[in-house]
Design an enzyme around this catalytic site. Structure first.
Site, PDB file in Angstrom:
ATOM      1  NE  ARG A  16      -4.009   1.943   2.321  1.00 27.08           N
ATOM      2  CZ  ARG A  16      -5.189   1.732   1.770  1.00 27.08           C
ATOM      3  NH1 ARG A  16      -5.446   0.556   1.218  1.00 27.08           N
ATOM      4  NH2 ARG A  16      -6.117   2.665   1.745  1.00 27.08           N
ATOM      5  CG  HIS A 154      -1.715  33.276  18.907  1.00 28.13           C
ATOM      6  ND1 HIS A 154      -0.959  32.730  19.899  1.00 28.13           N
ATOM      7  CD2 HIS A 154      -1.111  34.461  18.577  1.00 28.13           C
ATOM      8  CE1 HIS A 154       0.055  33.541  20.180  1.00 28.13           C
ATOM      9  NE2 HIS A 154      -0.008  34.587  19.378  1.00 28.13           N
ATOM     10  CB  SER A 285     -18.017  11.113   3.725  1.00 24.27           C
ATOM     11  OG  SER A 285     -18.780  10.549   4.770  1.00 24.27           O
ATOM     12  CB  SER A 330      19.619  -7.793  15.478  1.00 20.20           C
ATOM     13  OG  SER A 330      19.449  -8.481  14.262  1.00 20.20           O
ATOM     14  NE  ARG A 334      16.710  -9.562  11.687  1.00 16.47           N
ATOM     15  CZ  ARG A 334      17.294 -10.444  10.885  1.00 16.47           C
ATOM     16  NH1 ARG A 334      16.838 -10.597   9.654  1.00 16.47           N
ATOM     17  NH2 ARG A 334      18.311 -11.167  11.308  1.00 16.47           N
TER      18      ARG A 334
END
Length: 469
Positions: A16, A154, A285, A330, A334
């Protein structure tokens, strides 16, 4: 190797997120081919010392691409050591040369050097996509360099900026990020060939009587791989280097997150200034057919959070490499290193697509300017009053009172009376005519050096660059 489909868990990065080229860099096939490349480079260097035959090197070269992951997995199930399983698989294919594979080396002589080759490839992909994104942003920034719009501080209307100058902030950040990446890429270093605890003792012993020093053999092998190495390494190269790399990738993600969050705010209908490209058949939607959500910018922000977490893992690895080495980095390396690259790759792909197709709505900008720009122009009015000898503090208080009263009127849906109130104020009028007040309150031209600064940022960001890839 087991076949993967959608009936079992697979990572979203498998199908994906991220590009095929980035997936290829971190594929298991590519990793094993790189390991063989490292072993061949080592064997070539050792052949020059006379401890390996040229015919053995040739046999290794002939089988560099013949990886057999299924066979390696079968061996690993028996011996529980993934690198040794790959060595034995390679050795089975090379009956004359199998005995000299990995000669004098420790696992990380192979794995760390192969990793650095991969990281260089992955960083180059990121750098090229950064180039493209910055170029597209500069096109938009230059087009809108003098287009006035409301700035927000702001998350409240503030003064006037330009659309181009707002984009220039992101360009500047990304250009700095790219410079950091290029410096890192030009200086990235491998472990080299230094043996179990980094002293080169095994190679020194192996090379006795050959006339070649271990450091000379190391340089020959590294030159074959186009790598530079740390002077001192333990069993691994220092994991501080991973920390620096993750900081750079995290910084790029931070810049993209900031821009994407701003984009989402500017796409909200009350502002309505930007919008993402929206496909003809795209669904916004499942419940509300009218929705046009900024899903791509939201995806970028979501992935950026994951990228930012990689820094913490790298910090832990770097700080907890006990003495000459521990193996507790390790498993996580990965996972988080490839996923960081793939996530950032997806973010850049998506951001390039957004910027190329982004909509900038002039009516949204006009609505904002009509509603709020006169308040912004009161600073301009204050500057002119001060220039003409008025008391700055006194005039600030007068303008503040008129502005707050007028803001209340606007909030209640009535016409903004600020211009009229200021024109009728006797103290203001003692320095300025009605015409001068009206002119000063036209904020469209109150953009200072925004256009010029935008040009400067874009010129710097698109200058010819030194190729460090």
């Amino acid at each position: 190797m087991q076949g993967f489909d959608h009936d079992t868990y697979i990572s979203p990065y498998t199908w994906r997120y991220g590009s095929e080229e980035m997936r290829a860099v971190f594929s298991e096939s590519h990793k094993r081919k790189l390991l063989r490349r490292v072993w061949v480079a080592l064997a070539r260097a050792q052949a020059k010392a006379g401890i390996v035959k040229d015919s053995q090197v040739k046999e290794l070269e002939e089988h560099m691409q013949d990886i057999d992951i299924q066979r390696a997995e079968e061996i690993e199930k028996l011996i529980h050591h993934d690198l040794m399983a790959e060595i034995r698989t390679y050795a089975e294919q090379c009956p004359a040369a199998g005995g000299i594979i990995h000669l004098g080396a420790t696992s990380m002589d192979a794995l760390d050097n192969a990793d650095i080759i991969r990281f260089k490839e992955a960083l180059s992909i990121i750098s090229l996509k950064l180039d493209e994104l910055i170029e597209e942003l500069c096109k938009k920034a230059m087009e809108y360099k003098a287009a006035p719009t409301m700035a927000f501080t702001h998350i409240q209307p503030a003064e006037i900026t330009t659309i181009g100058y707002r984009l220039a902030q992101t360009i500047q950040d990304l250009d700095d990020d790219r410079n950091d990446l290029e410096r890192f890429l030009s200086n990235i270093r491998a472990k080299g060939f230094k043996g179990a605890v980094g002293t080169l003792a095994s190679y020194t012993e192996l090379l006795k009587g050959t006339g070649m020093k271990a450091c000379e053999m190391e340089k020959l092998a590294l030159d074959e791989l186009d790598l530079k190495a740390f002077t001192a390494s333990c069993q691994t190269y220092t994991r501080k280097q991973d920390l620096k790399m993750m900081e750079i990738l995290s910084n790029i993600a931070c810049s993209l997150h900031k821009f994407s969050l701003d984009f989402r705010i500017l796409q909200t209908p009350p502002i309505g200034e930007f919008s993402e490209p929206f496909g003809k058949f795209q669904v916004g939607s499942s419940a509300m057919p009218f929705k046009r959500n900024p899903i791509n910018s939201e995806k970028i922000d979501s992935l950026a959070r994951l990228v930012s977490s990689s820094y913490s893992s790298s910090w832990q690895n770097a700080s907890q490499t006990i003495l000459e080495r521990s193996l507790d980095d390790s498993a996580n390396r990965r996972i988080f290193i490839p996923e960081t690259f793939l996530a950032l790759d997806e973010m850049l792909i998506t951001e390039i697509r957004i910027v190329k197709g982004m909509n900038i709505h002039s009516m949204g900008t006009k609505r904002l300017m009509d509603s709020y720009s006169i308040f912004s122009a009161t600073e301009r009015l204050l500057m002119e009053l001060g220039r003409r000898g008025a008391d700055r503090q006194e005039m600030h208080e007068i303008i503040r009172k008129h502005s707050l009263a007028s803001w209340q009127e606007v909030q209640e849906g009535r016409e903004n009376p600020l211009e009229k109130r200021l024109m009728e104020d006797e103290q203001v009028r003692s320095y300025l005519t009605e015409e001068e007040i009206a002119s000063l309150l036209d904020a469209a031209s109150y953009i200072g050096e925004a256009a010029e600064r935008t040009e400067q940022v874009c010129q710097r960001a698109t200058r010819p660059r030194t190729n460090t890839k």
